[in-house]
Structures are given as C-alpha cells and as structure tokens.
Design a protein around this motif. Sequence first.
Motif, mmCIF file in Angstrom:
data_model
loop_
_atom_site.group_PDB
_atom_site.id
_atom_site.type_symbol
_atom_site.label_atom_id
_atom_site.label_comp_id
_atom_site.label_asym_id
_atom_site.label_seq_id
_atom_site.Cartn_x
_atom_site.Cartn_y
_atom_site.Cartn_z
ATOM 1 N N SER A 141 -59.007 79.836 -24.880
ATOM 2 C CA SER A 141 -58.752 80.385 -24.455
ATOM 3 C C SER A 141 -58.463 82.326 -25.464
ATOM 4 O O SER A 141 -57.685 83.199 -25.404
ATOM 5 C CB SER A 141 -57.375 80.643 -23.609
ATOM 6 O OG SER A 141 -56.395 80.250 -23.842
ATOM 7 N N SER A 154 -55.527 76.104 -26.861
ATOM 8 C CA SER A 154 -56.914 76.134 -26.849
ATOM 9 C C SER A 154 -56.701 76.086 -28.357
ATOM 10 O O SER A 154 -57.928 75.082 -28.911
ATOM 11 C CB SER A 154 -57.499 76.928 -26.280
ATOM 12 O OG SER A 154 -57.295 78.027 -26.496
ATOM 13 N N TYR A 177 -61.492 89.886 -28.321
ATOM 14 C CA TYR A 177 -62.058 87.905 -28.122
ATOM 15 C C TYR A 177 -62.236 87.931 -30.016
ATOM 16 O O TYR A 177 -62.864 87.170 -30.525
ATOM 17 C CB TYR A 177 -63.029 87.269 -27.698
ATOM 18 C CG TYR A 177 -64.492 87.672 -27.769
ATOM 19 C CD1 TYR A 177 -65.606 87.977 -28.448
ATOM 20 C CD2 TYR A 177 -64.809 89.013 -26.346
ATOM 21 C CE1 TYR A 177 -66.796 88.341 -28.219
ATOM 22 C CE2 TYR A 177 -66.344 89.300 -26.313
ATOM 23 C CZ TYR A 177 -67.150 88.950 -27.067
ATOM 24 O OH TYR A 177 -67.951 89.297 -27.099
ATOM 25 N N SER A 191 -52.356 86.722 -23.738
ATOM 26 C CA SER A 191 -53.045 87.260 -22.142
ATOM 27 C C SER A 191 -52.302 88.735 -21.814
ATOM 28 O O SER A 191 -51.052 88.549 -21.437
ATOM 29 C CB SER A 191 -52.368 85.866 -21.482
ATOM 30 O OG SER A 191 -53.057 86.294 -19.933
ATOM 31 N N ARG A 228 -63.570 79.921 -13.101
ATOM 32 C CA ARG A 228 -63.596 80.155 -15.411
ATOM 33 C C ARG A 228 -64.351 77.741 -15.011
ATOM 34 O O ARG A 228 -65.242 78.598 -15.839
ATOM 35 C CB ARG A 228 -62.032 79.598 -15.938
ATOM 36 C CG ARG A 228 -61.739 80.968 -15.989
ATOM 37 C CD ARG A 228 -60.478 81.224 -16.559
ATOM 38 N NE ARG A 228 -59.474 82.606 -16.881
ATOM 39 C CZ ARG A 228 -60.562 83.465 -17.549
ATOM 40 N NH1 ARG A 228 -60.609 82.666 -19.038
ATOM 41 N NH2 ARG A 228 -59.314 84.480 -18.138
ATOM 42 N N HIS A 272 -64.281 85.090 -20.545
ATOM 43 C CA HIS A 272 -63.765 86.418 -20.916
ATOM 44 C C HIS A 272 -63.700 87.086 -19.493
ATOM 45 O O HIS A 272 -64.920 87.236 -19.054
ATOM 46 C CB HIS A 272 -63.980 87.194 -22.164
ATOM 47 C CG HIS A 272 -63.709 88.359 -22.820
ATOM 48 N ND1 HIS A 272 -62.647 87.820 -23.560
ATOM 49 C CD2 HIS A 272 -63.713 89.359 -22.439
ATOM 50 C CE1 HIS A 272 -62.229 88.910 -23.772
ATOM 51 N NE2 HIS A 272 -62.647 89.744 -23.204
ATOM 52 N N HIS A 329 -65.793 80.458 -24.517
ATOM 53 C CA HIS A 329 -64.711 81.048 -24.511
ATOM 54 C C HIS A 329 -65.411 81.880 -22.641
ATOM 55 O O HIS A 329 -65.996 82.210 -23.171
ATOM 56 C CB HIS A 329 -64.539 82.375 -25.488
ATOM 57 C CG HIS A 329 -62.931 83.418 -25.150
ATOM 58 N ND1 HIS A 329 -62.129 83.373 -24.336
ATOM 59 C CD2 HIS A 329 -63.793 84.712 -24.788
ATOM 60 C CE1 HIS A 329 -61.455 84.513 -24.364
ATOM 61 N NE2 HIS A 329 -61.769 85.358 -23.990
#
Length: 248
Positions: free
Chosen positions: A44, A49, A83, A207, A126, A75, A73
């Motif tokens: 993440s 992670s 990222y 985040s 996810r 996204h 990942h």
Amino acid sequence: MTDREILNFIEGKKFSKQLWSPIGRAMHKYHMIEEGDKIAVGISGGKDSLTTLNALIRIQKIAQVSFEIIPIHIHPNTDKASYQKMKEYCEKLGLELIVETTNLEEILFNEENPMKNPCFLCGRIRRGILYRMLQERKINKLALGHHKDDIIETFLMNVFYQGNLHMMKPSYYAEEYGVQVIRPLAFVEEKNIIRYVNRLELPVTKSDCPYEVSEQSRRLKMKNLIHEMTKDNPNVRSTIFSSIEDLL
C-alpha cells in the motif's frame, strides 16, 4: 545494492527482539514459507506493507529456502506520481513493483452517492483484484501487512459490532482462489513497526483515505479504547492477545 548491503539496510540495529524474532516465530509456527513459493506482497505504501516486504526479503537472503517475491500495488486512481516512491524503493531492493490502477477513489468517495462506511467494500474490491492478479501469474501465496494490534482490534470489532468471535488469522487458505494468505507481522506490535520505519526512514506514502481518521471509523474507536486501557494495564495488548491466541 549488493545482497549484503540490502541485508544490512533491512535489519537496521536493535530490532532482533521486537521485530525479527516475532516475525520468525510466526513464520515457523504457521509454516508461512516453503521451497518454490511465489509470494505476492500487497504494497500500500504504508509502514506495515513496507515492513512486510523487508521481512520477506530478509528471510530470502538468510534462509536456505528458495522462493520468489512479487510486490503488487492496487492504486485507487490513475495518478502515477503518487506511487513513484514505492516503485523506486522496490527497484532499490532489486524488485519490480507491479501496479494495477483502478477507479476505486471515484467509486468509494462519489460526492453524489457518499458511502457511510466504505472500508468493507474497499477491502473486498482490492482483494478481488489481488486474487485475480495472483491467479493470472500463478502466484500461490499472498503476504499482507496486518500486525498484532490489527488482530486484536479486529477481534474486538467483531465482538462489539457483529456478536461473533471471528479472527484475523495469521495464515489461512482461500479455497475459492487457491491462495494461501499469510501475515508475517502477526506477532509484532505496531509501536515497534513505527520505530523501525522511522529509524530506517522508509519512504512511507501517506494515505489519502479520509475515513482512516473519521469519527465513524470503528477501527479507530477500538484503537482509542485499547489506548485508554493501557493507562490501567500497560501490557493490555499482550494480555488480550494471549487470551485469543488459541483461536488463531
């Protein structure tokens, strides 16, 4: 970096007791890694992670077991810049980050149709994407970054809000997808992960999810409850974990 340089960087200093020992204990107890495994790591960009990724790379460098690590990942949008740090970090460690861009952000935070609690749907979507990618690449294991505090909080959430004793298990087999899910950080306390990440100055990506700090977040309520309980019993996390460990 050479293998020795990577290992020296990952191990840091003075993390044997708080990090590497409990990770090794969880991996051994639940037989998390076997010869010939292809292990995807859900990245993440957060502290958990990245620590999980480092833990697997460390094992790969020191253990007499041959296995492959594939960082993935998911996204939430199509913004590649956000990222890039994760991608560069993986490359630094000799790995290629696989990125799947989505429109999750649009689905979950639609102003015309706002969701009261998007976490369940977000996690489900996810996981669905991850499992599809694993099947396409014939990957047999998925490593996730949930730690000891996550397991305790999830257990309390299920007790208080769902009326059951369901657990976030350190290892389980997802029969529908033919994938073993493992959680190498299952015995590691979050405070030690934070200390490790800060010491090594890992490129943690903040985040953008507004729900993580929302007053409506059940997980945040559990986290705050446990924090209050530590004022009476500083070892409350270990006490709770010991009481449920046989259920894992």
